[in-house]
Design a protein around this motif. Structure first.
Motif, PDB file in Angstrom:
ATOM      1  N   MET A   1     139.631  31.294  48.083  1.00 38.06           N
ATOM      2  CA  MET A   1     139.655  30.164  46.570  1.00 38.06           C
ATOM      3  C   MET A   1     138.036  29.524  47.093  1.00 38.06           C
ATOM      4  O   MET A   1     137.423  28.990  48.171  1.00 38.06           O
ATOM      5  CB  MET A   1     140.824  29.828  45.941  1.00 38.06           C
ATOM      6  CG  MET A   1     141.641  30.597  46.270  1.00 38.06           C
ATOM      7  SD  MET A   1     141.006  31.305  44.303  1.00 38.06           S
ATOM      8  CE  MET A   1     142.506  32.788  44.519  1.00 38.06           C
ATOM      9  N   PRO A   2     137.676  29.170  45.616  1.00 37.03           N
ATOM     10  CA  PRO A   2     136.423  27.974  45.837  1.00 37.03           C
ATOM     11  C   PRO A   2     136.213  26.968  46.456  1.00 37.03           C
ATOM     12  O   PRO A   2     137.524  26.655  46.057  1.00 37.03           O
ATOM     13  CB  PRO A   2     135.486  28.432  44.526  1.00 37.03           C
ATOM     14  CG  PRO A   2     136.101  28.821  43.658  1.00 37.03           C
ATOM     15  CD  PRO A   2     137.256  29.549  44.548  1.00 37.03           C
ATOM     16  N   ASP A   3     135.234  25.712  46.695  1.00 32.72           N
ATOM     17  CA  ASP A   3     135.684  25.158  47.435  1.00 32.72           C
ATOM     18  C   ASP A   3     134.976  23.894  46.050  1.00 32.72           C
ATOM     19  O   ASP A   3     134.180  23.989  46.124  1.00 32.72           O
ATOM     20  CB  ASP A   3     135.025  24.263  48.616  1.00 32.72           C
ATOM     21  CG  ASP A   3     135.177  23.077  48.799  1.00 32.72           C
ATOM     22  OD1 ASP A   3     136.250  22.230  48.763  1.00 32.72           O
ATOM     23  OD2 ASP A   3     134.263  22.672  49.787  1.00 32.72           O
ATOM     24  N   ASP A   4     135.739  24.085  44.757  1.00 36.61           N
ATOM     25  CA  ASP A   4     135.414  23.593  43.908  1.00 36.61           C
ATOM     26  C   ASP A   4     136.140  22.034  42.973  1.00 36.61           C
ATOM     27  O   ASP A   4     135.828  22.070  42.295  1.00 36.61           O
ATOM     28  CB  ASP A   4     135.636  24.564  42.242  1.00 36.61           C
ATOM     29  CG  ASP A   4     136.950  24.919  42.581  1.00 36.61           C
ATOM     30  OD1 ASP A   4     137.864  24.000  42.820  1.00 36.61           O
ATOM     31  OD2 ASP A   4     136.619  25.864  41.517  1.00 36.61           O
ATOM     32  N   GLY A   5     136.992  21.414  44.207  1.00 35.45           N
ATOM     33  CA  GLY A   5     137.822  20.312  43.996  1.00 35.45           C
ATOM     34  C   GLY A   5     139.114  20.868  43.164  1.00 35.45           C
ATOM     35  O   GLY A   5     139.613  19.505  43.168  1.00 35.45           O
ATOM     36  N   ARG A   6     139.348  21.616  42.683  1.00 35.56           N
ATOM     37  CA  ARG A   6     140.502  21.851  42.520  1.00 35.56           C
ATOM     38  C   ARG A   6     141.357  22.293  43.368  1.00 35.56           C
ATOM     39  O   ARG A   6     141.254  22.502  44.485  1.00 35.56           O
ATOM     40  CB  ARG A   6     140.522  23.252  41.320  1.00 35.56           C
ATOM     41  CG  ARG A   6     140.385  22.744  39.917  1.00 35.56           C
ATOM     42  CD  ARG A   6     139.186  24.524  39.467  1.00 35.56           C
ATOM     43  NE  ARG A   6     138.537  24.203  38.433  1.00 35.56           N
ATOM     44  CZ  ARG A   6     138.182  25.243  37.783  1.00 35.56           C
ATOM     45  NH1 ARG A   6     138.534  26.561  37.834  1.00 35.56           N
ATOM     46  NH2 ARG A   6     136.989  24.823  36.854  1.00 35.56           N
ATOM     47  N   ARG A   7     143.178  21.902  43.431  1.00 35.86           N
ATOM     48  CA  ARG A   7     143.637  22.018  44.357  1.00 35.86           C
ATOM     49  C   ARG A   7     144.638  24.014  43.817  1.00 35.86           C
ATOM     50  O   ARG A   7     145.591  24.169  42.195  1.00 35.86           O
ATOM     51  CB  ARG A   7     144.748  21.117  44.090  1.00 35.86           C
ATOM     52  CG  ARG A   7     145.787  21.495  45.268  1.00 35.86           C
ATOM     53  CD  ARG A   7     147.458  20.354  45.122  1.00 35.86           C
ATOM     54  NE  ARG A   7     146.050  18.951  45.450  1.00 35.86           N
ATOM     55  CZ  ARG A   7     146.628  17.723  45.397  1.00 35.86           C
ATOM     56  NH1 ARG A   7     147.744  17.783  45.015  1.00 35.86           N
ATOM     57  NH2 ARG A   7     145.941  16.518  45.015  1.00 35.86           N
ATOM     58  N   TYR A   8     144.151  24.692  44.826  1.00 33.99           N
ATOM     59  CA  TYR A   8     144.613  26.080  44.669  1.00 33.99           C
ATOM     60  C   TYR A   8     146.144  25.659  45.752  1.00 33.99           C
ATOM     61  O   TYR A   8     146.254  25.878  47.268  1.00 33.99           O
ATOM     62  CB  TYR A   8     143.948  26.510  44.619  1.00 33.99           C
ATOM     63  CG  TYR A   8     142.498  27.272  44.735  1.00 33.99           C
ATOM     64  CD1 TYR A   8     142.432  28.047  43.120  1.00 33.99           C
ATOM     65  CD2 TYR A   8     141.347  26.112  44.829  1.00 33.99           C
ATOM     66  CE1 TYR A   8     141.374  28.132  42.653  1.00 33.99           C
ATOM     67  CE2 TYR A   8     140.152  26.605  43.869  1.00 33.99           C
ATOM     68  CZ  TYR A   8     140.766  26.859  43.056  1.00 33.99           C
ATOM     69  OH  TYR A   8     139.436  27.139  41.777  1.00 33.99           O
ATOM     70  N   GLU A   9     147.218  26.115  44.868  1.00 35.60           N
ATOM     71  CA  GLU A   9     148.192  26.542  45.831  1.00 35.60           C
ATOM     72  C   GLU A   9     149.537  27.625  45.130  1.00 35.60           C
ATOM     73  O   GLU A   9     149.236  28.246  44.688  1.00 35.60           O
ATOM     74  CB  GLU A   9     149.498  25.229  45.248  1.00 35.60           C
ATOM     75  CG  GLU A   9     149.115  23.674  45.865  1.00 35.60           C
ATOM     76  CD  GLU A   9     149.345  22.555  45.245  1.00 35.60           C
ATOM     77  OE1 GLU A   9     150.618  21.692  45.610  1.00 35.60           O
ATOM     78  OE2 GLU A   9     150.145  22.381  44.055  1.00 35.60           O
ATOM     79  N   LEU A  10     150.466  28.233  46.463  1.00 41.97           N
ATOM     80  CA  LEU A  10     150.971  29.469  45.635  1.00 41.97           C
ATOM     81  C   LEU A  10     152.395  28.866  46.123  1.00 41.97           C
ATOM     82  O   LEU A  10     153.480  28.282  46.873  1.00 41.97           O
ATOM     83  CB  LEU A  10     150.767  30.042  46.804  1.00 41.97           C
ATOM     84  CG  LEU A  10     150.028  30.913  47.537  1.00 41.97           C
ATOM     85  CD1 LEU A  10     149.624  31.876  48.259  1.00 41.97           C
ATOM     86  CD2 LEU A  10     148.722  31.839  46.026  1.00 41.97           C
ATOM     87  N   VAL A  11     153.545  29.798  45.639  1.00 41.52           N
ATOM     88  CA  VAL A  11     154.526  28.925  45.019  1.00 41.52           C
ATOM     89  C   VAL A  11     155.388  31.034  45.148  1.00 41.52           C
ATOM     90  O   VAL A  11     154.834  31.627  43.821  1.00 41.52           O
ATOM     91  CB  VAL A  11     154.885  28.202  43.899  1.00 41.52           C
ATOM     92  CG1 VAL A  11     156.820  28.838  43.613  1.00 41.52           C
ATOM     93  CG2 VAL A  11     154.458  26.742  43.977  1.00 41.52           C
ATOM     94  N   ASP A  12     155.694  31.161  45.848  1.00 43.29           N
ATOM     95  CA  ASP A  12     156.335  32.470  46.293  1.00 43.29           C
ATOM     96  C   ASP A  12     155.283  33.662  45.828  1.00 43.29           C
ATOM     97  O   ASP A  12     155.680  34.335  44.791  1.00 43.29           O
ATOM     98  CB  ASP A  12     157.862  32.909  44.929  1.00 43.29           C
ATOM     99  CG  ASP A  12     158.524  31.554  45.961  1.00 43.29           C
ATOM    100  OD1 ASP A  12     158.203  31.595  46.883  1.00 43.29           O
ATOM    101  OD2 ASP A  12     159.135  31.262  44.392  1.00 43.29           O
ATOM    102  N   GLY A  13     154.365  33.787  45.818  1.00 43.65           N
ATOM    103  CA  GLY A  13     152.819  34.657  45.525  1.00 43.65           C
ATOM    104  C   GLY A  13     152.020  34.373  44.558  1.00 43.65           C
ATOM    105  O   GLY A  13     151.119  34.838  43.966  1.00 43.65           O
TER     106      GLY A  13
END
Length: 184
Positions: A18-30
């Motif tokens: 994922m890009p390093d764009d300041g957003r938070r990327y998270e996964l919950v059960d895929g």
């Protein structure tokens, strides 16, 4: 738990691309959850909490801030705003098990996710204590696992009222103090 969302099933390997764009990327059960970069009030609360918790933190525990990842599986990765973990559980890059405390600071775009999805996941993982701070309301709500492994609300304080936490260690938190001059 199955991925109930339509669309692809993501893994932690996908997160690394994922890009390093300041957003938070998270996964919950895929399922991929993307949050915008936090604002000023949010960040101020996080900084104040880090200082407060770190000052009270006993040996054997560590206080960290996002984007440090809690990654117990290949389809689950959360990045709490603040976490407290046992030192022996930490790796250089992430926490592969539940922290003893997870704290989320609400933003308009994350409130529903933090109060529902993340709370349920932290409970399922066995996070002993979960705090939610609302900088707009100057409020803190604390949950702790009961004997059955379910969250029980143990505190809800606002403004200048104090929460005297005992889990994971004794510390006093006053919501208004987390914003300082910004509280007005």
């Amino acid at each position: 738990m199955a991925n109930d969302c339509e669309g692809p099933l993501y893994t932690v390997e996908d997160l690394e691309g994922m890009p390093d764009d300041g957003r938070r990327y998270e996964l919950v059960d895929g399922a991929l959850h993307v949050s915008p970069a936090p604002g000023y009030r949010h960040q101020k609360v996080v900084v104040k909490l880090i200082v407060l918790l770190d000052g009270a933190c006993p040996n054997g525990l560590e206080v960290l801030t996002a984007p440090f990842a809690v990654r117990p599986s290949t389809t689950l990765e959360l990045r709490p705003d603040v976490l407290v973990a046992r030192c022996e559980d930490l790796t250089e890059k992430l926490l592969p098990v539940a922290p003893v405390l997870a704290v989320e600071v609400l933003s308009p775009s994350t409130a529903v996710h933090d109060l529902n999805t993340k709370k349920a996941v932290y409970e399922r993982l066995g996070v002993e204590s979960y705090w939610v701070v609302d900088p707009g309301e100057l409020a803190l709500t604390a949950f702790e696992l009961d004997a059955g492994g379910r969250y029980e609300q143990v505190a809800e304080v606002k403004g200048d009222d104090a929460f005297d936490a005992t889990v994971p260690f004794p510390v006093r938190v006053v919501p208004a103090g987390l914003l300082g001059p910004l509280r007005k």
